[in-house]
Design a protein around this motif. Structure first.
Motif, PDB file in Angstrom:
ATOM      1  N   TRP A 162       0.781  -1.149   0.068  1.00  0.00           N
ATOM      2  CA  TRP A 162      -0.146   0.042  -0.128  1.00  0.00           C
ATOM      3  C   TRP A 162       0.798   1.129  -0.038  1.00  0.00           C
ATOM      4  N   TYR A 163       2.064   1.377   0.934  1.00  0.00           N
ATOM      5  CA  TYR A 163       2.592   2.365   0.653  1.00  0.00           C
ATOM      6  C   TYR A 163       3.464   2.527  -0.615  1.00  0.00           C
ATOM      7  N   SER A 164       3.982   1.534  -1.085  1.00  0.00           N
ATOM      8  CA  SER A 164       4.575   1.724  -2.426  1.00  0.00           C
ATOM      9  C   SER A 164       3.661   2.183  -3.515  1.00  0.00           C
ATOM     10  N   LYS A 165       2.148   2.036  -3.370  1.00  0.00           N
ATOM     11  CA  LYS A 165       1.353   2.161  -4.448  1.00  0.00           C
ATOM     12  C   LYS A 165       1.016   3.939  -4.155  1.00  0.00           C
ATOM     13  N   ILE A 166       1.155   4.421  -2.890  1.00  0.00           N
ATOM     14  CA  ILE A 166       0.649   5.789  -2.496  1.00  0.00           C
ATOM     15  C   ILE A 166       2.028   6.376  -3.094  1.00  0.00           C
ATOM     16  N   GLU A 167       3.327   6.027  -2.904  1.00  0.00           N
ATOM     17  CA  GLU A 167       4.381   6.739  -3.178  1.00  0.00           C
ATOM     18  C   GLU A 167       4.544   6.693  -4.806  1.00  0.00           C
TER      19      GLU A 167
END
Length: 101
Positions: free
Chosen positions: A76-81
């Motif tokens: 999820w963090y990677s998608k946000i970034e």
């Protein structure tokens, strides 16, 4: 103008508004991602109580570190970034999330 002409004009305006909304949303997601990446690169692991990795290809914290500190998954963090996540809650991007910098 007849009823069909007005309907087409309304449909066209609605579509244009939607396209503008989507363009702004995508741009905002990209800006959030750029901001998070810049902040992540500025913070050394020692600044948040993490050991310095022996080998690291990135400056600052790894995505995995930020995700763990924020209480979200690495995916999820990677998608946000990367600017590919819609519906990001404020608890993820605000200091109250546990990741303060």
């Amino acid at each position: 103008m007849d009823i069909m002409g007005r309907a087409k004009t309304c449909e066209s305006n609605t579509l244009d508004t939607y396209k503008l909304y989507r363009a702004n949303m995508v741009d905002n997601q990209r800006l959030i991602g750029e901001f998070l990446r810049a902040k992540r690169e500025q913070i050394a692991p020692a600044m948040v109580g993490l050991p310095q990795p022996k080998r690291s290809r990135t400056r600052g914290l790894r995505r995995e570190d930020v995700a763990e500190l924020s209480g979200i998954s690495t995916v999820w963090y990677s998608k946000i970034e990367r600017g590919q996540a819609a519906g990001i809650s404020s608890s993820v991007v605000c200091p109250e999330s546990g990741f303060t910098a």
